[in-house]
Design a protein around this motif. Structure first.
Motif, mmCIF file in Angstrom:
data_model
loop_
_atom_site.group_PDB
_atom_site.id
_atom_site.type_symbol
_atom_site.label_atom_id
_atom_site.label_comp_id
_atom_site.label_asym_id
_atom_site.label_seq_id
_atom_site.Cartn_x
_atom_site.Cartn_y
_atom_site.Cartn_z
ATOM 1 N N PRO A 1 94.009 -27.612 -35.265
ATOM 2 C CA PRO A 1 93.186 -27.422 -36.468
ATOM 3 C C PRO A 1 92.301 -28.610 -36.823
ATOM 4 C CG PRO A 1 95.447 -27.893 -37.088
ATOM 5 C CD PRO A 1 95.431 -27.781 -35.584
ATOM 6 N N SER B 1 88.419 -28.131 -37.119
ATOM 7 C CA SER B 1 88.035 -27.240 -38.223
ATOM 8 C C SER B 1 88.315 -27.882 -39.573
ATOM 9 C CB SER B 1 88.761 -25.899 -38.108
ATOM 10 O OG SER B 1 90.159 -26.044 -38.278
ATOM 11 N N GLY C 1 88.608 -22.272 -37.292
ATOM 12 C CA GLY C 1 88.891 -22.894 -36.004
ATOM 13 C C GLY C 1 88.458 -22.041 -34.835
ATOM 14 N N ASP D 1 85.449 -23.094 -32.341
ATOM 15 C CA ASP D 1 85.744 -23.291 -30.924
ATOM 16 C C ASP D 1 84.929 -22.346 -30.052
ATOM 17 O OD1 ASP D 1 87.719 -24.653 -28.962
ATOM 18 O OD2 ASP D 1 87.889 -22.515 -28.442
#
Length: 228
Positions: free
Chosen positions: A51, A54, A80, A84
């Motif tokens: 995490p 983010s 997240g 990604d």
């Protein structure tokens, strides 16, 4: 408690017979709980999705990811995953709430490996849906597709304001520590706007529906002019 490698779900999800098997032609994410802790993997990159990145963009849940609801952990996972997958902070920050509500809230661990999985195709389909919904953001006073034609968003440096074009009604949106504060107010002949309605929304929720409700309330109180 240590988990024996033969019982580790991460072993199961990579077997040829498992429904969570990596599709080499598409990005695929898989999530499961290991020792009661949420684990999310990018199987295509053979990496664990942490995490940290983010959290630098949107700090919804310091403990990290979760799924299966509309809470802060699911919001963090939505951010997240989008960050990604797209590698685009603007996309992640603008659409993570809707992505949480539409996708992450529906994830549940199931099957022999007791996991969930998302492919790139799943994410692309969700993004095609959420990008069709224009967020309520200040845009210099131009009409906003998600609001009635007699309302527009206006620029304010310290807060978000939506202004009615035919009379002096405003919806003011402020971000607090734990809640959004929304005020429907009227200027009229007063030096300062008078509040007509006040609402609060948990900070992890999208305030756009509440903004639209207050806009509709204003239009119900005073019927819009025909040329607005």
């Amino acid at each position: 408690m240590k988990t024996d490698s033969t019982d580790d779900p991460r072993t199961d999800v990579q077997t040829a017979s498992d429904p969570c098997q990596t599709n080499r032609d598409h990005v695929e994410y898989v999530g499961m709980h290991v020792d009661d802790r949420p684990v999310v993997l990018n199987l295509t990159e053979h990496e664990r999705l942490a995490p940290d990145r983010s959290l630098d963009l949107i700090r919804q849940s310091r403990p990290g990811f979760e799924w299966g609801d509309t809470g802060s952990g699911s919001a963090q996972l939505a951010c997240g995953l989008l960050l990604d997958y797209t590698d685009d902070e603007a996309v992640a920050s603008q659409h993570y709430i809707q992505f949480r509500d539409d996708v992450v809230s529906q994830l549940e661990c199931s099957g022999p490996a007791n996991c969930w999985h998302l492919t790139g195709d799943d994410i692309e389909a969700a993004l095609a849906s959420v990008t069709g919904h224009e967020a309520l953001t200040p845009d210099g006073g131009t009409p906003t597709p998600s609001l009635p034609v007699n309302w527009s968003a206006v620029n304010r440096s310290e807060r978000t304001v939506f202004q009615r074009r035919d009379i002096d009604h405003y919806v003011v949106l402020g971000e607090g520590t734990e809640e959004w504060l929304l005020l429907l107010c009227a200027q009229g002949d007063r030096a300062y706007p008078a509040p007509l309605d006040i609402r609060t929304v948990p900070i992890e929720e999208d305030p756009a529906p509440a903004v639209r409700e207050l806009v509709a309330e204003s239009n119900d109180l005073v019927e819009p002019e025909e040329n607005a």
